[in-house]
Design an enzyme around this catalytic site. Structure first.
Site, PDB file in Angstrom:
ATOM      1  N   ASP A 129       0.865  -1.173   0.000  1.00  0.00           N
ATOM      2  CA  ASP A 129       0.000   0.000   0.000  1.00  0.00           C
ATOM      3  C   ASP A 129       0.905   1.227   0.000  1.00  0.00           C
ATOM      4  O   ASP A 129       2.027   1.170   0.509  1.00  0.00           O
ATOM      5  CB  ASP A 129      -0.899  -0.031   1.238  1.00  0.00           C
ATOM      6  CG  ASP A 129      -1.673   1.255   1.404  1.00  0.00           C
ATOM      7  OD1 ASP A 129      -2.432   1.615   0.482  1.00  0.00           O
ATOM      8  OD2 ASP A 129      -1.492   1.905   2.452  1.00  0.00           O
ATOM      9  N   ASP A 155       0.010   5.060   0.716  1.00  0.00           N
ATOM     10  CA  ASP A 155      -0.178   6.089   1.740  1.00  0.00           C
ATOM     11  C   ASP A 155      -0.369   5.452   3.109  1.00  0.00           C
ATOM     12  O   ASP A 155      -1.280   4.644   3.317  1.00  0.00           O
ATOM     13  CB  ASP A 155      -1.371   6.968   1.393  1.00  0.00           C
ATOM     14  CG  ASP A 155      -1.204   7.617   0.026  1.00  0.00           C
ATOM     15  OD1 ASP A 155      -0.099   8.087  -0.277  1.00  0.00           O
ATOM     16  OD2 ASP A 155      -2.189   7.626  -0.758  1.00  0.00           O
TER      17      ASP A 155
END
Length: 556
Positions: A383, A385
């Site tokens: 992922d 952010d």
């Protein structure tokens, strides 16, 4: 908080043999029901029969929709799509009706990867001691839950699975068709997951179902053998379910011959005595091979002008085919439709069976034996952010990108181990009109400038109000990243900071590790099997389940 990534296979727990004979208390026999489906009408009937059962209700029912994902729109790194209107979707409607009736129902999508993958996506979301697998064309009579609870409560600690008793109602007043007789054979089949309870610990021990079995065939036998090899016992219980004969078209039995390839995989994994161990019938493949040889001899002799040889071979082919057809026609109703169907499929089945057997031999009998399940990790998905860089909501400014502590070093270790890397990121700001794809691309470019190049970057621009098959927690982005990296989803491990990351990975068949931040909800941490305190620790777990050769060399 956890010793390994979700989906990893820990060693067999020490001391299991010492627990033999100790019974599990009835109060602890909590269970979830997992139902794989492809949107058939039987799902609604099954959920209806589960409502109002006498006895302990399931803690949760996990319905796994395994219909293929819409291909969507691919524009470079951007991946967008839209699911069907929930009001028009048969799975959504059936689950909504069951919730209204009082069941706790979770609907998960697994992306059309087969029954084994769908069941894995279901049980990995459950946290109860027992997982009960039930097919979507099964009906549960009154008293099923009470009998199930009694079966589970009576299990010694070394019992890893309990098979239910399956009843297949056949028509009254006439003899059953070939298809009906074949379905009735499920009543005596061993360890089939039409109604089978497994202890979750046993599933974790062996990594769940082997997703190399693409159909609802032999994947349950393979699981049963591996669970027993891991030291667990399987027993037959008293809880009973009903499996009506579902309608089938004329060529259904011909399509079933694809299972001959799965038989080869079973032999490659479990050795020549696998049928005896799995209590599986031998079948007619040797006779099918003789029939095909006679047919091929007919064509070869005719092509070379040897008419007498061709006539003899043709007579052999005709006699074998007629014998096969009669063996299927004689016990049945002998109606015009049934005779026509049997004559057609009796001619098609031998060459199809041999073809699929040869296909399986080419796939699974080549150099080396198929690796054990689950496979090692060959790709790490991140992922963006909150995991690789500090979270700046709807960030479109590359100057605001700041990597989290240790990110560069952690990624360097992953690349040095020869593992592929990818970013999978929700970017709902695009769908909400707060960002442009050009801005997202610019931020991604800055991430790569600071942390090094990734082998794939995939993001979903769909907003939270759009029912997208790609926006996490849906599996679409993970499946697409695996495709772009040239690995299977089971060879991927996803590192993220919220529950949606973990859920997307598990639905796609990947492993998952959670690295919480202040934004991570406590219930997300509690629901995740593998939780660590930092990105470098998450990478440690990824490298622990990577191929040893890759840890000391470059990528293949």
């Amino acid at each position: 908080m956890s010793a390994g990534p979700a989906g990893a296979t820990p060693p067999v727990p020490a001391g299991r043999q010492g627990r033999r004979g100790r019974h599990v208390a009835a109060a602890s026999a909590r269970y979830c029901v997992v139902v794989p489906t492809v949107g058939r009408p039987g799902l609604a009937r099954l959920l209806t029969t589960l409502v109002g059962q006498e006895g302990p209700a399931p803690v949760q029912v996990v319905v796994v929709d395994d219909r293929p994902t819409d291909p969507g729109t691919r524009d470079g790194a951007s991946l967008s799509g839209r699911r069907a209107d929930p009001a028009q979707d048969p799975c959504e409607r059936a689950c909504a009706q069951a919730r209204e009736a009082g069941l706790d129902v979770l609907l998960v999508r697994s992306g059309g990867r087969g029954a084994a993958a769908a069941r894995n996506a279901g049980w990995r979301r459950a946290r109860t001691e027992w997982i009960v697998f039930v097919d979507d064309d099964v009906e549960l009579p009154a008293g099923w839950a009470r009998a199930l609870a009694a079966d589970l409560a009576d299990c010694p600690a070394d019992v890893g699975g309990v098979q239910g008793r399956l009843v297949v109602p056949l028509p009254q007043g006439r003899r059953p068709t070939d298809w009906e007789r074949g379905t009735a054979g499920l009543e005596t089949a061993a360890w089939i997951t039409a109604d089978m309870a497994y202890r979750r610990e046993a599933l974790v021990d062996v990594g769940g179902f082997d997703e190399r079995f693409p159909r609802a065939f032999r994947e349950d036998s393979d699981l049963a053998l591996r669970v027993q090899d891991a030291g667990w016992r399987l027993v037959r219980g008293e809880h009973t379910s009903v499996r009506p004969v579902r309608p089938a078209d004329d060529l259904a039995s011909a399509r079933q011959q694809r299972g001959n390839a799965d038989d080869v995989l079973m032999g490659a994994l479990h050795g020549p005595r696998w049928r005896q161990r799995a209590e599986a019938a031998v079948g007619r493949l040797p006779w099918h091979a003789v029939t095909v040889a006679a047919g091929a001899g007919t064509l070869a002799a005719a092509a070379t002008g040897r008419r007498r040889v061709a006539a003899v071979a043709a007579a052999g082919w005709l006699g074998l085919t007629a014998d096969f057809a009669w063996r299927r026609i004689a016990p049945g109703p002998r109606s015009g439709d049934e005779v026509r169907r049997m004559l057609l499929t009796s001619a098609l089945i031998p060459p199809l069976a041999v073809w699929h057997r040869l296909r399986g031999e080419l796939a699974w009998r080549g150099p080396g034996r198929p690796a054990s399940w689950p496979p090692p990790v060959r790709a790490v998905l991140f992922d963006r952010d909150g995991t690789l860089v500090h979270d700046v909501p709807c960030n479109g400014d590359p100057d605001l990108v700041r990597p989290v502590d240790g990110a560069a070093e952690a990624l360097a270790r992953v690349r040095a181990a020869g593992l592929a890397t990818a970013i999978v990121s929700n970017q709902p700001g695009v769908g909400r009109g707060l960002l442009t794809t050009a801005q997202v691309d610019a931020v991604n470019a800055r991430v790569e400038e600071l942390l090094g190049p990734f082998d794939a970057v995939v993001y979903c621009p769909d907003g939270p109000d759009a029912p997208s098959p790609y926006r996490k927690p849906e599996p679409g982005m993970v499946l697409e990243a695996a495709r772009r990296l040239g690995v299977t989803p089971a060879e991927c491990l996803l590192i993220g900071d919220i529950g949606a990351d973990v859920e997307a990975a598990l639905a796609a068949g990947a492993r998952a590790v959670l690295v919480p931040t202040p934004l991570t909800r406590p219930e997300e941490v509690e629901a995740t099997a593998a939780v660590v305190g930092s990105l470098p620790e998450a990478v440690d777990l990824a490298l622990a389940v990577a191929p040893p050769a890759r840890q000391s060399g470059g990528r293949r």
